[in-house]
Design a protein around this motif. Sequence first.
Motif, PDB file in Angstrom:
ATOM      1  N   ILE A  13      33.869 -40.572 -13.297  1.00 40.81           N
ATOM      2  CA  ILE A  13      33.251 -41.821 -13.766  1.00 40.81           C
ATOM      3  C   ILE A  13      33.433 -41.869 -15.289  1.00 40.81           C
ATOM      4  CG2 ILE A  13      31.166 -43.207 -13.885  1.00 40.81           C
ATOM      5  CD1 ILE A  13      32.321 -42.763 -11.058  1.00 40.81           C
ATOM      6  N   ILE A  14      34.352 -42.726 -15.740  1.00 41.43           N
ATOM      7  CA  ILE A  14      34.606 -42.883 -17.177  1.00 41.43           C
ATOM      8  C   ILE A  14      34.630 -44.354 -17.519  1.00 41.43           C
ATOM      9  CG2 ILE A  14      35.874 -40.708 -17.420  1.00 41.43           C
ATOM     10  CD1 ILE A  14      38.457 -42.272 -17.157  1.00 41.43           C
ATOM     11  N   LYS A  15      34.690 -44.657 -18.803  1.00 45.36           N
ATOM     12  CA  LYS A  15      34.691 -46.046 -19.256  1.00 45.36           C
ATOM     13  C   LYS A  15      36.046 -46.693 -18.989  1.00 45.36           C
ATOM     14  CE  LYS A  15      31.392 -45.035 -22.978  1.00 45.36           C
ATOM     15  NZ  LYS A  15      31.175 -45.025 -24.449  1.00 45.36           N
ATOM     16  N   GLY A  16      36.057 -48.021 -19.045  1.00 41.13           N
ATOM     17  CA  GLY A  16      37.314 -48.742 -18.948  1.00 41.13           C
ATOM     18  C   GLY A  16      37.638 -49.209 -17.548  1.00 41.13           C
ATOM     19  N   ASP A  17      38.850 -49.796 -17.396  1.00 39.65           N
ATOM     20  CA  ASP A  17      39.284 -50.385 -16.130  1.00 39.65           C
ATOM     21  C   ASP A  17      39.642 -49.323 -15.099  1.00 39.65           C
ATOM     22  OD1 ASP A  17      38.954 -52.835 -17.300  1.00 39.65           O
ATOM     23  OD2 ASP A  17      41.060 -52.980 -17.952  1.00 39.65           O
ATOM     24  N   MET A  18      40.085 -48.155 -15.557  1.00 38.38           N
ATOM     25  CA  MET A  18      40.493 -47.091 -14.627  1.00 38.38           C
ATOM     26  C   MET A  18      39.410 -46.024 -14.575  1.00 38.38           C
ATOM     27  SD  MET A  18      44.512 -46.467 -15.530  1.00 38.38           S
ATOM     28  CE  MET A  18      44.173 -46.153 -17.252  1.00 38.38           C
ATOM     29  N   ASP A  19      39.117 -45.541 -13.367  1.00 43.58           N
ATOM     30  CA  ASP A  19      38.236 -44.380 -13.294  1.00 43.58           C
ATOM     31  C   ASP A  19      39.074 -43.113 -13.459  1.00 43.58           C
ATOM     32  OD1 ASP A  19      39.541 -44.077 -10.887  1.00 43.58           O
ATOM     33  OD2 ASP A  19      37.739 -44.159  -9.627  1.00 43.58           O
ATOM     34  N   GLY A  20      38.444 -41.956 -13.374  1.00 41.85           N
ATOM     35  CA  GLY A  20      39.153 -40.701 -13.609  1.00 41.85           C
ATOM     36  C   GLY A  20      40.228 -40.441 -12.585  1.00 41.85           C
ATOM     37  N   ILE A  21      39.987 -40.852 -11.315  1.00 39.13           N
ATOM     38  CA  ILE A  21      40.983 -40.595 -10.258  1.00 39.13           C
ATOM     39  C   ILE A  21      42.233 -41.422 -10.505  1.00 39.13           C
ATOM     40  CG2 ILE A  21      41.433 -40.822  -7.783  1.00 39.13           C
ATOM     41  CD1 ILE A  21      38.467 -40.207  -7.301  1.00 39.13           C
ATOM     42  N   GLU A  22      42.067 -42.702 -10.841  1.00 45.51           N
ATOM     43  CA  GLU A  22      43.236 -43.549 -11.116  1.00 45.51           C
ATOM     44  C   GLU A  22      43.988 -43.041 -12.350  1.00 45.51           C
ATOM     45  OE1 GLU A  22      45.997 -46.477 -10.527  1.00 45.51           O
ATOM     46  OE2 GLU A  22      44.362 -45.812  -9.214  1.00 45.51           O
ATOM     47  N   THR A  23      43.215 -42.612 -13.353  1.00 44.46           N
ATOM     48  CA  THR A  23      43.852 -42.061 -14.554  1.00 44.46           C
ATOM     49  C   THR A  23      44.641 -40.806 -14.220  1.00 44.46           C
ATOM     50  OG1 THR A  23      42.040 -42.919 -15.918  1.00 44.46           O
ATOM     51  CG2 THR A  23      43.442 -41.206 -16.903  1.00 44.46           C
ATOM     52  N   ALA A  24      44.092 -39.946 -13.367  1.00 45.32           N
ATOM     53  CA  ALA A  24      44.773 -38.720 -12.959  1.00 45.32           C
ATOM     54  C   ALA A  24      46.069 -39.039 -12.218  1.00 45.32           C
ATOM     55  CB  ALA A  24      43.863 -37.872 -12.081  1.00 45.32           C
ATOM     56  N   ARG A  25      46.056 -40.127 -11.417  1.00 45.60           N
ATOM     57  CA  ARG A  25      47.270 -40.516 -10.707  1.00 45.60           C
ATOM     58  C   ARG A  25      48.388 -40.866 -11.712  1.00 45.60           C
ATOM     59  NH1 ARG A  25      45.131 -43.864  -7.690  1.00 45.60           N
ATOM     60  NH2 ARG A  25      44.998 -42.589  -5.801  1.00 45.60           N
ATOM     61  N   HIS A  26      48.032 -41.612 -12.745  1.00 48.44           N
ATOM     62  CA  HIS A  26      49.022 -41.955 -13.778  1.00 48.44           C
ATOM     63  C   HIS A  26      49.509 -40.694 -14.502  1.00 48.44           C
ATOM     64  CE1 HIS A  26      49.005 -46.339 -13.667  1.00 48.44           C
ATOM     65  NE2 HIS A  26      47.682 -46.296 -13.455  1.00 48.44           N
ATOM     66  N   ILE A  27      48.605 -39.787 -14.789  1.00 47.45           N
ATOM     67  CA  ILE A  27      48.972 -38.551 -15.505  1.00 47.45           C
ATOM     68  C   ILE A  27      49.955 -37.738 -14.679  1.00 47.45           C
ATOM     69  CG2 ILE A  27      48.088 -36.335 -16.327  1.00 47.45           C
ATOM     70  CD1 ILE A  27      45.497 -37.796 -17.088  1.00 47.45           C
ATOM     71  N   SER A  28      49.657 -37.604 -13.375  1.00 53.19           N
ATOM     72  CA  SER A  28      50.536 -36.819 -12.509  1.00 53.19           C
ATOM     73  C   SER A  28      51.913 -37.450 -12.414  1.00 53.19           C
ATOM     74  CB  SER A  28      49.906 -36.697 -11.117  1.00 53.19           C
ATOM     75  OG  SER A  28      50.775 -36.031 -10.227  1.00 53.19           O
ATOM     76  N   HIS A  29      51.957 -38.778 -12.310  1.00 54.37           N
ATOM     77  CA  HIS A  29      53.242 -39.470 -12.149  1.00 54.37           C
ATOM     78  C   HIS A  29      54.071 -39.443 -13.438  1.00 54.37           C
ATOM     79  CE1 HIS A  29      56.169 -42.376 -10.767  1.00 54.37           C
ATOM     80  NE2 HIS A  29      55.921 -43.126 -11.836  1.00 54.37           N
ATOM     81  N   ARG A  30      53.412 -39.651 -14.585  1.00 51.10           N
ATOM     82  CA  ARG A  30      54.162 -39.781 -15.849  1.00 51.10           C
ATOM     83  C   ARG A  30      54.389 -38.460 -16.556  1.00 51.10           C
ATOM     84  NH1 ARG A  30      51.142 -44.254 -19.306  1.00 51.10           N
ATOM     85  NH2 ARG A  30      52.581 -43.389 -20.880  1.00 51.10           N
ATOM     86  N   PHE A  31      53.435 -37.552 -16.495  1.00 49.07           N
ATOM     87  CA  PHE A  31      53.497 -36.370 -17.362  1.00 49.07           C
ATOM     88  C   PHE A  31      53.519 -35.034 -16.617  1.00 49.07           C
ATOM     89  CE2 PHE A  31      51.060 -39.671 -19.674  1.00 49.07           C
ATOM     90  CZ  PHE A  31      51.944 -39.891 -20.719  1.00 49.07           C
ATOM     91  N   HIS A  32      53.168 -35.023 -15.344  1.00 45.07           N
ATOM     92  CA  HIS A  32      53.070 -33.767 -14.576  1.00 45.07           C
ATOM     93  C   HIS A  32      52.108 -32.780 -15.235  1.00 45.07           C
ATOM     94  CE1 HIS A  32      56.361 -35.052 -12.029  1.00 45.07           C
ATOM     95  NE2 HIS A  32      57.109 -35.269 -13.101  1.00 45.07           N
TER      96      HIS A  32
END
Length: 817
Positions: free
Chosen positions: A57-76
């Motif tokens: 649960i974090i601020k902004g449009d993305m929660d931590g799970i959605e943010t983690a999905r982007h991190i895994s896809h873009r940065f590994h």
Amino acid sequence: MQPANILIVEDESIVAMDLSYQLQEMNYQVCAIADNGKDALAMIEQHRPTLVLMDIIIKGDMDGIETARHISHRFHTPVIFLTAYSDMHTVERAAQTAPYGYLTKPFQANELRAAIEVALYKSGLETRLRESERWFATALRCVADGVIATDKQGLVQFLNPAAEGALGWKLADAKGRPVEDLLLLRNPRTGERETNPISRALQNNGVVGIEFGTMLAARNGQQRPIDDSAAPIRDVDGNILGAVMAFRDVSERLAIEQSLRRSEEHFRKAFDFAPVGMALISLDGAFLQMNAALCRLLGYDQMELSAMYQSDLTHKSDLSIEKQQLATLLSGGLSTVQFEKRFLPKSGNELWTLVSVSLLTQGSAPMCYLYQIHDLTERKNSEYELARLAHFDTLTGLANRSRLLEEADDQILIARRQNTGLAVVFLDLDHFKEINDNLGHEAGDQLLQEVGARLKAAVRETDCVARFGGDEFVLLLPNIHTPDDVSNVVNKILADFTRPVMLEGQPVNIGTSMGVSLFPGDGKNAKTLLKCADSALYQAKAEGRNNVQFYRAELTTRIEQRFKLEKELRHGIEHGEFELYYQPIVSLTGSEDICAEALIRWQHPELGLLRPEMFIPFAEETGLIVPIGDWVIATACAEAAGWQKAGKPVSVSINISARQFKSGNLTQKIRQALAGSGLDASLLCLEITEQFLLQDTEQNLALIGELKAMGVKIAIDDFGIGYSSLSYFKRFGPTQIKIDRSFISGVIDDMENAAIVRAIIALAKSLKIQLVAEGIENRQQLAFVIEEGCDKAQGFFYAEPAPAEVFRRNWVEAVTA
């Protein structure tokens, strides 16, 4: 090992700061803290953290799970979730991002550390796995052979670019198709379709191949002969996962083999008439057949060679390596071997050759060897010459610097092992430069050759004589017990050098200065010994040359002082520590022209004001006189131009050294100084020494001619102490002669000095050259030179050299007032 670099994503700042403190206590590094997904992605882009600790649960449009999905896809980048939520829905969503850990708040510090360490270890393994996969995939894509891989059902999973090109299928089109759709193979003799090798490998669970030259039909119908093999792919338990096949186009090889068959007859002719030696040698080494070139090379006819074994004609030191090379051929390791060997021809002289050997077979059975033998005499001679050039001086034939250093290292090891001494003698020729300049470089080379020969004759065969560079030589004298052993050698050299050398048809006396260092007392390695010997050589030259000095510790101090002075001089040049003083040159004929000689002073930061005799000789020796002289020219012209513009022109004399003349840009520097300052060229006088006249080269004549053409005056300084003749005056055409102060000082009390001065004045008058008397210190001297008809005078009687401003006030302003 660098600590892990961690990004914290937490919307509660207090929690984030507490977590950051805990991580730092654990010796981790926190690169940043974010409270929303957008900032977190930006910070990962900027900091490239090793690990992300993510609240769900974090601020902004993305929660931590959605943010983690982007991190895994873009940065590994590995992510560990730190959250208070453990409901099944949240956990399932989080699991889809493949996190490296999931900790439920609250958690203990040891739980956090354990989760981090496990995540980092797992991340490292996965990173190495990805890199390994990239290496493997890149290698497969780069190989020239075609590679096809299928699953265990024979459905295509992979084609490399070579396979795509050969089959006419792209991987995107072929993936998932049965391999039989891509591979159509036909027997090269019958044309019948062959069973697919991949299918057989899967069926037999083993490696299979096809007949060499089997025809492969591509998608477009084009056929090509191939060679291939296929094998199953198994997991760690031996279960079949699929199969892989590698194949290559053998069209070129088949064409070559066909061409070879056609050329067998040509081979026979080529063998007999080949320009290089060729022979068929039996497996036991007997000569079976040989061509005419080999007979000429070895000096034996065919009948004689037929009764011999090739080992009979091989240098015994080369037999073992040849045996090894032939064994490699017989084992099938190589099809051809090549090596150098020495034959023993009929002449008895060793013959270096390059031998290429191939094994001729019948089927798979070896028959004999085919030898091709190339004469390496010319190449070996060239190699010997190159080695000689690398280690020996081309002019004298002595060891060069590189060979000397190698020999010195070897001799030091021997001396240390045998507990004996070693001497290093560093010597150079006295006044070699003058000989080289006056008699020419050919005479200089001839002298160096003679010196090398005399040095070789003066020492033992076990001693090393080397030319270190220029006119510098070094002797290595091993097995030295006392300094007297060295003294005997160097005294012999000094005595031998008293004999003149005939150069250009005239005898030339030579001298040498020598410096000696001893192992182990003065140094334990070649570099130190050479440095000490060089220091001693410098001392020998300082004490009058043509003598020998043994190294003493204080000599190093003197060398260091020289380096210090050179460094300080360079600093003085770069930081404007020099100043020009001016001494008036007074007319004795009533002329109101103002003249002065510019004399340099050095405002040393530590020693105060230094006169030129304190540093100019050293500047001459090191070559720093050139930049110093350039500064004098520019400064004197600028200051004289200022007086000229004020309507009070002063003719300024500048001392020019021989080094400045030889720098190659003196004319350019003077032209630039005159143009830049605006000084009239007629107000500039360049003083050169009488010694310079003796260097009567066409280059000097041309340079002085250019200067005179510019309008610059030329004066001969310190006249009377050299050995110049009237012919030099005629060639150089000086404007002015300055009588050396050593003659002026004795004109009252010394009749010879007075006679010399009268003769110089008479000479100058006869040649219509202006005359200046230097060193006038009293009225008696002044009265003498006036009575004898001298044109101008200079000396302490009138004024000591003074700074430009003092000179302007006392002379320029006063005289023109």
